[in-house]
Design an enzyme around this catalytic site. Structure first.
Site, mmCIF file in Angstrom:
data_model
loop_
_atom_site.group_PDB
_atom_site.id
_atom_site.type_symbol
_atom_site.label_atom_id
_atom_site.label_comp_id
_atom_site.label_asym_id
_atom_site.label_seq_id
_atom_site.Cartn_x
_atom_site.Cartn_y
_atom_site.Cartn_z
ATOM 1 N N GLU A 227 0.832 -1.221 0.000
ATOM 2 C CA GLU A 227 0.000 0.000 0.000
ATOM 3 C C GLU A 227 0.862 1.266 0.000
ATOM 4 O OE1 GLU A 227 -2.873 -0.501 -0.818
ATOM 5 O OE2 GLU A 227 -3.228 -2.545 -0.112
ATOM 6 N N TRP A 238 0.877 -5.938 -12.905
ATOM 7 C CA TRP A 238 0.190 -6.382 -14.130
ATOM 8 C C TRP A 238 -0.560 -5.233 -14.807
ATOM 9 C CZ3 TRP A 238 -1.522 -7.146 -9.217
ATOM 10 C CH2 TRP A 238 -2.829 -6.833 -8.915
ATOM 11 N N ASP A 287 2.200 -12.874 1.579
ATOM 12 C CA ASP A 287 3.340 -12.122 2.128
ATOM 13 C C ASP A 287 4.687 -12.828 1.929
ATOM 14 O OD1 ASP A 287 1.532 -10.184 2.854
ATOM 15 O OD2 ASP A 287 2.134 -10.116 4.966
HETATM 16 N N1 ARG Z 1 -4.869 -3.996 -1.793
HETATM 17 C C1 ARG Z 1 -4.559 -5.401 -1.767
HETATM 18 C C2 ARG Z 1 -5.778 -6.174 -1.282
HETATM 19 O O1 ARG Z 1 -6.481 -5.718 -0.379
HETATM 20 C C3 ARG Z 1 -3.389 -5.685 -0.872
HETATM 21 C C4 ARG Z 1 -2.629 -6.879 -1.253
HETATM 22 C C5 ARG Z 1 -1.505 -7.089 -0.313
HETATM 23 N N2 ARG Z 1 -0.908 -8.375 -0.492
HETATM 24 C C6 ARG Z 1 -0.268 -9.011 0.482
HETATM 25 N N3 ARG Z 1 0.312 -10.167 0.267
HETATM 26 N N4 ARG Z 1 -0.199 -8.541 1.663
HETATM 27 O O2 ARG Z 1 -6.038 -7.241 -1.763
HETATM 28 ZN ZN ZN Z 2 -2.744 -2.846 -4.586
#
Ligand code: ARG
Ligand code: ZN
Ligand code: CA
Length: 316
Positions: A227, A238, A287
């Site tokens: 973020e 992508w 993560d």
């Molecule tokens: N804005 C994305 C969502 O809410 C965040 C993705 C973060 N990915 C992670 N592996 N922490 O899906």
């Molecule tokens: Zn994002």
């Protein structure tokens, strides 16, 4: 340059004297002795007697001007003060100071090539991986008990009037809101250029930091890394379209978002069939599957902090 500043300093000194005396004369009759602060006279005498004094004063002037311009630049690096706004209904949502600090630590590691998985970047991308060199300092934690069970993605948490908390100095602080979002959303960010009243990032407590309420496989603090990447103007790798463009040239074209922890190498079917950089923070993997920003992404982030850039307020 030096010469110009030097003569500017000398000029300033002369001017302040002249102004003082001419102002005074216009306000008083000639009969009354004009008042004048002696500091200037003493300085002028000293300057006349000692040519090196002007040089030293000029050096002081240059250094304070530089500090005023780049106060938050520590050894040439941007340091981001962070305000964390915690909104809770349950005791669990009122996450601990330690959990908050653990998230700041992750941001510092991930943005400074200090993450333990940085060495796992495949050789194919070893020339692309970046030490972004931006650091984060936890400045304030604000906590507020609320009646809301979830906050959604329409910025209510960023408004005191709507039951949340207004951001603190968003032009020179990164505001983070930690609150239950709902709808399976881990977090969301506002890109540079948005309204200052809603500037910052929002993270659900289940995906924030390393301990406490953080839940696997989103318990390595990478939601905030992702973020904050958006907050610094990065797009999804992508390009949010099939074989889309993320406006960064050293990241390969991806078919679409990747999830889980993809097996390397994962080939794109986009033109050129490149190996996808699935371990990039701006993909959608778990993560443990994300551990690099590229040099192109670093340049994109750096660009918003230069003077005249959309987040230049962070230099002061
Ligand atoms: N804005 C994305 C969502 O809410 C965040 C993705 C973060 N990915 C992670 N592996 N922490 O899906
Ligand atoms: Zn994002
Ligand atoms: Ca690209």
């Amino acid at each position: 340059m030096k010469k110009i500043i030097l003569s500017a300093v000398a000029c300033m000194m002369l001017f302040s004297c002249q102004n003082e005396s001419s102002d005074a004369s216009s306000l008083s009759t000639n009969a009354i002795t004009q008042r004048k602060c002696a500091s200037q006279d003493v300085l002028e005498a000293q300057l006349a007697a000692d040519p090196t004094l002007a040089l030293r004063m000029n050096q002081i002037e240059q250094s304070i001007q530089k500090t005023m311009l780049t106060g938050r630049l520590v050894n040439g690096k941007i340091e981001i003060p962070v305000v964390v706004n915690v909104l809770y209904k349950t005791a669990e949502e009122n996450i601990s100071d330690a959990q908050i600090q653990s998230q700041i630590d992750v941001l510092n590691a991930d943005f400074n090539a200090g993450n333990s998985d940085y060495n796992d970047v495949p050789a194919l991308f070893s020339g692309d991986k970046a030490n972004v060199g931006i650091s984060f300092v936890l400045e304030t934690i604000n906590r507020k008990s609320t009646k809301k069970t979830s906050w959604g993605t329409r910025d209510a948490m960023k408004s005191t009037k709507k039951g949340g908390l207004d951001p603190t100095s968003p032009s020179n602080k990164l505001n983070m809101w930690v609150c239950t979002i709902g709808g399976g959303i881990l977090g969301y960010a506002q890109f540079p250029g948005g309204k200052s009243a809603t500037d910052g990032v929002v993270i659900d407590p289940n995906y924030f930091g390393l301990s406490g309420t953080a839940n696997a496989p989103y318990n390595l603090g990478r939601t905030a890394t992702h973020e904050v990447g958006h907050w610094m103007n990065l797009r999804h790798i992508w390009g949010d379209a099939t074989c889309g463009d993320d406006l960064v040239s050293d990241t390969p074209t991806h078919n679409t978002a990747n999830y889980g922890v993809p097996v390397y190498p994962h080939y794109s079917t986009c033109p050129g069939t490149p190996v996808e950089m699935t371990m990039n923070y701006m993909d959608y993997t778990d993560d443990p599957g994300m551990y690099l920003f590229s040099n192109g992404q670093k340049s994109r982030m750096d660009a918003i902090f230069v003077s005249g850039g959309s987040r230049s307020g962070f230099r002061i």
